[in-house]
Design a protein around this motif. Structure first.
Motif, PDB file in Angstrom:
ATOM      1  N   MET A 198      34.779 -16.364  -4.467  1.00 20.42           N
ATOM      2  CA  MET A 198      34.072 -15.112  -4.300  1.00 20.42           C
ATOM      3  C   MET A 198      34.180 -14.712  -2.821  1.00 20.42           C
ATOM      4  O   MET A 198      33.796 -15.454  -1.943  1.00 20.42           O
ATOM      5  N   ARG A 199      34.699 -13.524  -2.592  1.00 22.73           N
ATOM      6  CA  ARG A 199      34.764 -12.960  -1.246  1.00 22.73           C
ATOM      7  C   ARG A 199      33.505 -12.122  -1.048  1.00 22.73           C
ATOM      8  O   ARG A 199      33.094 -11.394  -1.941  1.00 22.73           O
ATOM      9  N   LEU A 200      32.902 -12.230   0.128  1.00 23.20           N
ATOM     10  CA  LEU A 200      31.607 -11.591   0.368  1.00 23.20           C
ATOM     11  C   LEU A 200      31.635 -10.643   1.560  1.00 23.20           C
ATOM     12  O   LEU A 200      32.382 -10.850   2.517  1.00 23.20           O
ATOM     13  N   CYS A 201      30.772  -9.656   1.481  1.00 24.66           N
ATOM     14  CA  CYS A 201      30.473  -8.772   2.600  1.00 24.66           C
ATOM     15  C   CYS A 201      28.960  -8.808   2.773  1.00 24.66           C
ATOM     16  O   CYS A 201      28.217  -8.495   1.846  1.00 24.66           O
ATOM     17  N   CYS A 202      28.512  -9.220   3.956  1.00 25.71           N
ATOM     18  CA  CYS A 202      27.084  -9.321   4.229  1.00 25.71           C
ATOM     19  C   CYS A 202      26.611  -8.041   4.910  1.00 25.71           C
ATOM     20  O   CYS A 202      27.134  -7.658   5.963  1.00 25.71           O
ATOM     21  N   ASP A 203      25.651  -7.405   4.295  1.00 29.28           N
ATOM     22  CA  ASP A 203      25.098  -6.165   4.825  1.00 29.28           C
ATOM     23  C   ASP A 203      24.430  -6.439   6.171  1.00 29.28           C
ATOM     24  O   ASP A 203      24.106  -7.582   6.510  1.00 29.28           O
ATOM     25  N   GLU A 204      24.181  -5.377   6.916  1.00 24.42           N
ATOM     26  CA  GLU A 204      23.632  -5.522   8.267  1.00 24.42           C
ATOM     27  C   GLU A 204      22.230  -6.138   8.287  1.00 24.42           C
ATOM     28  O   GLU A 204      21.789  -6.610   9.328  1.00 24.42           O
ATOM     29  N   ASN A 205      21.541  -6.166   7.155  1.00 20.16           N
ATOM     30  CA  ASN A 205      20.193  -6.738   7.103  1.00 20.16           C
ATOM     31  C   ASN A 205      20.184  -8.231   6.764  1.00 20.16           C
ATOM     32  O   ASN A 205      19.129  -8.834   6.652  1.00 20.16           O
ATOM     33  N   ILE A 206      21.344  -8.833   6.638  1.00 21.43           N
ATOM     34  CA  ILE A 206      21.450 -10.262   6.330  1.00 21.43           C
ATOM     35  C   ILE A 206      21.586 -11.042   7.642  1.00 21.43           C
ATOM     36  O   ILE A 206      22.413 -10.710   8.489  1.00 21.43           O
ATOM     37  N   LYS A 207      20.788 -12.097   7.762  1.00 24.02           N
ATOM     38  CA  LYS A 207      20.800 -12.897   8.989  1.00 24.02           C
ATOM     39  C   LYS A 207      22.175 -13.515   9.225  1.00 24.02           C
ATOM     40  O   LYS A 207      22.828 -13.978   8.283  1.00 24.02           O
ATOM     41  N   ILE A 238      22.948 -16.941   7.750  1.00 29.80           N
ATOM     42  CA  ILE A 238      23.417 -17.024   6.361  1.00 29.80           C
ATOM     43  C   ILE A 238      24.923 -16.817   6.315  1.00 29.80           C
ATOM     44  O   ILE A 238      25.649 -17.577   5.662  1.00 29.80           O
ATOM     45  N   THR A 239      25.409 -15.815   7.038  1.00 29.15           N
ATOM     46  CA  THR A 239      26.855 -15.560   7.081  1.00 29.15           C
ATOM     47  C   THR A 239      27.594 -16.766   7.655  1.00 29.15           C
ATOM     48  O   THR A 239      28.634 -17.175   7.139  1.00 29.15           O
ATOM     49  N   ASN A 240      27.053 -17.347   8.717  1.00 30.26           N
ATOM     50  CA  ASN A 240      27.684 -18.524   9.333  1.00 30.26           C
ATOM     51  C   ASN A 240      27.731 -19.699   8.370  1.00 30.26           C
ATOM     52  O   ASN A 240      28.752 -20.392   8.275  1.00 30.26           O
ATOM     53  N   LEU A 241      26.646 -19.930   7.652  1.00 29.71           N
ATOM     54  CA  LEU A 241      26.618 -21.036   6.699  1.00 29.71           C
ATOM     55  C   LEU A 241      27.595 -20.793   5.542  1.00 29.71           C
ATOM     56  O   LEU A 241      28.273 -21.722   5.095  1.00 29.71           O
ATOM     57  N   LEU A 242      27.690 -19.563   5.086  1.00 33.67           N
ATOM     58  CA  LEU A 242      28.674 -19.234   4.049  1.00 33.67           C
ATOM     59  C   LEU A 242      30.081 -19.577   4.530  1.00 33.67           C
ATOM     60  O   LEU A 242      30.872 -20.181   3.798  1.00 33.67           O
ATOM     61  N   GLU A 266      30.732 -23.221   4.539  1.00 33.85           N
ATOM     62  CA  GLU A 266      30.915 -23.720   3.172  1.00 33.85           C
ATOM     63  C   GLU A 266      32.233 -23.245   2.553  1.00 33.85           C
ATOM     64  O   GLU A 266      32.488 -23.483   1.378  1.00 33.85           O
ATOM     65  N   GLY A 267      33.056 -22.556   3.340  1.00 32.43           N
ATOM     66  CA  GLY A 267      34.381 -22.165   2.882  1.00 32.43           C
ATOM     67  C   GLY A 267      34.498 -20.763   2.306  1.00 32.43           C
ATOM     68  O   GLY A 267      35.552 -20.403   1.780  1.00 32.43           O
ATOM     69  N   TYR A 268      33.456 -19.975   2.401  1.00 33.90           N
ATOM     70  CA  TYR A 268      33.506 -18.616   1.866  1.00 33.90           C
ATOM     71  C   TYR A 268      34.172 -17.657   2.852  1.00 33.90           C
ATOM     72  O   TYR A 268      33.991 -17.775   4.069  1.00 33.90           O
ATOM     73  N   ASP A 269      34.902 -16.717   2.311  1.00 33.55           N
ATOM     74  CA  ASP A 269      35.458 -15.615   3.083  1.00 33.55           C
ATOM     75  C   ASP A 269      34.345 -14.567   3.135  1.00 33.55           C
ATOM     76  O   ASP A 269      34.170 -13.788   2.204  1.00 33.55           O
ATOM     77  N   ALA A 270      33.568 -14.612   4.200  1.00 36.63           N
ATOM     78  CA  ALA A 270      32.396 -13.731   4.330  1.00 36.63           C
ATOM     79  C   ALA A 270      32.503 -12.939   5.632  1.00 36.63           C
ATOM     80  O   ALA A 270      32.659 -13.526   6.702  1.00 36.63           O
ATOM     81  N   VAL A 271      32.430 -11.623   5.508  1.00 42.44           N
ATOM     82  CA  VAL A 271      32.444 -10.751   6.678  1.00 42.44           C
ATOM     83  C   VAL A 271      31.117 -10.022   6.755  1.00 42.44           C
ATOM     84  O   VAL A 271      30.383  -9.920   5.775  1.00 42.44           O
TER      85      VAL A 271
END
Length: 106
Positions: A1-10, A13-17, A20-25
């Motif tokens: 699952m590729r993720l996009c973290c909205d501006e209201n997400i800490k 959380i993005t760093n931990l994702l 854990e190997g997630y493609d999170a921007v």
């Protein structure tokens, strides 16, 4: 699952994702702060990314690639990521779906 973290997400959380190997921007890294919701959804569709957000305005969109709704900002990063991992393992189709995180997934 590729993720996009909205501006209201800490960021934690993005760093931990990412750890854990997630493609999170993050929205603010890919677009700009204050971008219109429609532009964020369009970006997620174009990039095949599920949106992680705390903004229930995204429920109104019919054509989205999936929304993970973090209902409580005080949710620990580990609990949020554990819930996302469980959703990721059990869900095969994300388009048009909304999941409340952690809401029993953690």
């Amino acid at each position: 699952m590729r993720l996009c973290c909205d501006e209201n997400i800490k960021r934690s959380i993005t760093n931990l994702l990412a750890q854990e190997g997630y493609d999170a921007v993050r929205v603010q890294d890919e677009l700009e702060l204050g971008f219109e919701d429609e532009a964020i959804i369009r970006f997620c569709r174009e990039e095949s990314r599920v949106l992680l957000t705390n903004d229930d305005d995204f429920f109104e969109f019919e054509n989205h690639p999936g929304v993970l709704f973090l209902a409580e900002q005080r949710t620990s990063p580990r609990r949020a990521v554990t819930a996302i991992q469980r959703i990721d393992r059990q869900v095969t189709e994300t388009a048009g779906q909304v999941w409340h995180v952690p809401n029993g997934w953690a």
